[in-house]
Design an enzyme around this catalytic site. Structure first.
Site, PDB file in Angstrom:
ATOM      1  N   ASP A   1       4.226  -4.835  -7.412  1.00  0.00           N
ATOM      2  CA  ASP A   1       3.621  -3.629  -6.943  1.00  0.00           C
ATOM      3  C   ASP A   1       4.011  -2.338  -7.529  1.00  0.00           C
ATOM      4  OD1 ASP A   1       5.824  -4.664  -5.043  1.00  0.00           O
ATOM      5  OD2 ASP A   1       5.658  -2.436  -4.343  1.00  0.00           O
TER       6      ASP A   1
ATOM      7  N   LYS B   1       3.834  12.249  -3.176  1.00  0.00           N
ATOM      8  CA  LYS B   1       4.875  11.055  -2.782  1.00  0.00           C
ATOM      9  C   LYS B   1       5.765  11.980  -1.503  1.00  0.00           C
ATOM     10  CE  LYS B   1       7.772   7.344  -4.187  1.00  0.00           C
ATOM     11  NZ  LYS B   1       8.210   6.910  -5.711  1.00  0.00           N
TER      12      LYS B   1
ATOM     13  N   ASP C   1       8.667   6.388   8.304  1.00  0.00           N
ATOM     14  CA  ASP C   1       8.276   7.513   8.623  1.00  0.00           C
ATOM     15  C   ASP C   1       7.243   8.435   7.746  1.00  0.00           C
ATOM     16  OD1 ASP C   1      10.030   8.372   6.781  1.00  0.00           O
ATOM     17  OD2 ASP C   1      11.447   9.210   7.881  1.00  0.00           O
TER      18      ASP C   1
ATOM     19  N   GLY D   1       0.737  -1.205   0.095  1.00  0.00           N
ATOM     20  CA  GLY D   1       0.120   0.049   0.148  1.00  0.00           C
ATOM     21  C   GLY D   1       0.776   1.277   0.180  1.00  0.00           C
TER      22      GLY D   1
ATOM     23  N   ASP E   1       7.129   4.344 -10.015  1.00  0.00           N
ATOM     24  CA  ASP E   1       7.658   3.963  -8.753  1.00  0.00           C
ATOM     25  C   ASP E   1       9.469   3.804  -8.966  1.00  0.00           C
ATOM     26  OD1 ASP E   1       5.428   4.046  -7.465  1.00  0.00           O
ATOM     27  OD2 ASP E   1       5.280   1.916  -7.009  1.00  0.00           O
TER      28      ASP E   1
ATOM     29  N   ARG F   1      -2.014  -0.605 -10.015  1.00  0.00           N
ATOM     30  CA  ARG F   1      -0.957  -1.988 -10.324  1.00  0.00           C
ATOM     31  C   ARG F   1      -1.215  -3.303 -10.225  1.00  0.00           C
ATOM     32  NH1 ARG F   1       2.859   1.149  -6.604  1.00  0.00           N
ATOM     33  NH2 ARG F   1       1.477   2.859  -7.059  1.00  0.00           N
TER      34      ARG F   1
ATOM     35  N   GLY G   1       2.664   3.737   1.433  1.00  0.00           N
ATOM     36  CA  GLY G   1       3.180   3.934   2.793  1.00  0.00           C
ATOM     37  C   GLY G   1       3.773   5.472   2.944  1.00  0.00           C
TER      38      GLY G   1
END
Length: 487
Positions: A252, A113, A125, A90, A262, A183, A92
């Site tokens: 993913d 992002k 974090d 997922g 990504d 995706r 994050g």
């Protein structure tokens, strides 16, 4: 053109509900400021490029403000990472802020992002650092300029927020645009959790929003899968043709639209090396340059497994069988054009393979070789390039075959040949050392180099006066930079 507060939102994915994503607000970064923006990407949203220079722009994409119609969501998915299945991944550290509907009738995801922690951060974090944000921005726009399907990057926003990786760095946010961020791992998540109702809902959404032409076919899901296979075969052919190494081809990280996204430890080849591994964390070389082709097929097989509730195994297997022939056809067509050929001959594959082996053995710069091959007549180019090879006799034999092949092609006009080859053989590519120099300056608060590099890479095929330094072979230190997944 529109002002920032005039965007029109139509948040189709958010309407799927909480089974598909979770509502999360961005966590603001301290003292947000513009590092770099892409006017071409902003134009996809009908945004006036001048808006990027405003304080409001940095506030919005630094997490401090939000449109009333935005619905920020962290998407849930799973995936195969380095061959092993991870049940839940997922977003994050990223958020789908919403979908903007532009004047051309297109929907564009606004994905921020580095927006902070989400339920899927897995002890992280939720932040992205400045260096990785700059790399993603440059790669997205550089690939697009090379005509390689990619997500786009609208801007990078820097900050004073400290984050810790191997050392203390500064947080940043990058605004990524794509028609969809769905995706392979989305389908895997609902398949392996046996949520058939949600999986069907996802499939119907993807068909209606992104493959409406497939709804007219007798088997819409099969038609959609075939198109996904075709798009990914063409995408990876373009990666291979231009020497791009993704670095983390987990399922993913694979788009159902067949676009590159990504970005982590990616790289373009400097010296040609089929076995090049750009990811410092990839100990086994699973995602090496040459492995991208079989891994693409492996990932499509993983998607096929997740689609078995909708498509028969025999039909899936038959459609998967199209991948390699499609890849080979696209790749050879691209390389013929890079050679300057306008016709096809049966021996072209062998001519290409022989050259790549010679380049491999001699450490020849992949990009500059093809650019220089079109600078002069075939005879003159081969004569000039021979000194780059250790096996000069072997290259001379290859050169004779190439010159004869050019002669048989029948397009004798050298100016036309040069123009044709320069239109597909870039002079400028995003070399790791160029990105690193821009990052080093940006980390000291100087954003001029990342902006200049972005400008150069936005027009990779045309010679740009005063930018000769960006077309040179990298220094020795620049060939051995280690890039990891840490971002």
């Amino acid at each position: 053109m529109k002002a920032l507060d005039e965007l029109t939102f139509d948040n189709r994915f958010a309407r799927l509900g909480d089974a598909f994503s979770t509502h999360v607000l961005p966590e603001p970064i301290d003292n947000p400021r513009l590092v770099v923006a892409s006017p071409a990407a902003l134009a996809l949203l009908d945004l006036d490029p001048a808006s990027a220079e405003t304080e409001e722009f940095a506030q919005v994409f630094g997490g401090h403000k939000l449109w009333a119609d935005a619905e920020p969501r962290a998407m849930v998915y799973s995936g195969h990472q380095f061959g092993g299945y991870t049940p839940q991944l997922g977003d994050g550290r990223g958020l789908l802020l919403g979908e903007v509907y532009n004047n051309a009738g297109e929907h564009w995801d606004l994905h921020l992002k580095g927006a902070g922690q989400t339920p899927f951060s897995r002890m992280g974090d939720g932040r992205a650092v400045l260096r990785s944000s700059i790399r993603e921005f440059l790669a997205s726009e550089a690939l697009h300029a090379l005509n390689i399907p990619s997500s786009r990057a609208a801007c990078v926003i820097g900050s004073d927020t400290p984050v810790w990786r191997e050392k203390q760095e500064r947080a940043a946010m990058v605004l990524r645009l794509a028609p969809s961020h769905i995706r392979f791992g989305h389908f895997e998540y609902f398949y392996y959790t046996k949520r058939s109702e949600q999986q069907k809902q996802l499939g119907e959404h993807v068909l209606a929003m992104h493959f409406p032409q497939c709804l007219e076919q007798p088997e819409p899901y099969l038609a959609m899968f075939r198109e996904i296979v075709e798009r990914n075969a063409e995408l990876i052919a373009k990666w291979q043709a231009y020497g791009f190494c993704h670095g983390v081809m987990n399922t993913d990280n694979m788009s159902i639209l067949g676009i590159t996204f990504d970005f982590g430890p990616f790289a373009f080849l400097d010296d040609f090396d089929a076995h090049f591994i750009c990811n410092h964390s990839d100990d086994q070389g699973r995602y090496s340059f040459s492995n991208q082709v079989p891994v693409g097929q492996w990932n499509l097989s993983a998607l096929a497994q997740a689609l078995t509730p909708f498509i028969s195994v025999d039909a899936l297997r038959e459609t998967l069988g199209l991948y390699l022939p499609l890849f080979q056809a696209h790749y050879l067509d691209l390389m013929r054009r890079r050679f300057g050929f306008t016709s096809a001959e049966d021996d072209d594959q062998q001519l290409l393979e022989n050259l790549l082996q010679l380049m491999q053995n001699s450490g020849v710069d992949y990009t500059l070789f093809f650019r220089r091959l079109g600078e002069a007549s075939a005879e003159q180019a081969v004569a000039r390039l021979r000194d780059d090879f250790v096996d000069i006799k072997g290259f001379d034999i290859w050169g004779e075959r190439y010159v004869a092949r050019v002669a048989r092609d029948g397009n004798a006009d050298q100016e036309q040949r040069r123009a044709r080859m320069h239109a597909v053989n870039p002079l400028y590519i995003l070399r790791n050392y160029l990105a690193q120099k821009a990052i080093d300056a940006a980390e000291q608060g100087d954003y001029s180099e990342v902006r200049r590099l972005h400008t150069v890479l936005s027009n990779p095929f045309e010679e740009q006066p005063g930018m000769e330094g960006y077309a040179e072979r990298p220094p020795e230190w620049g060939k051995h930079l280690e890039i990891s997944c840490s971002s």
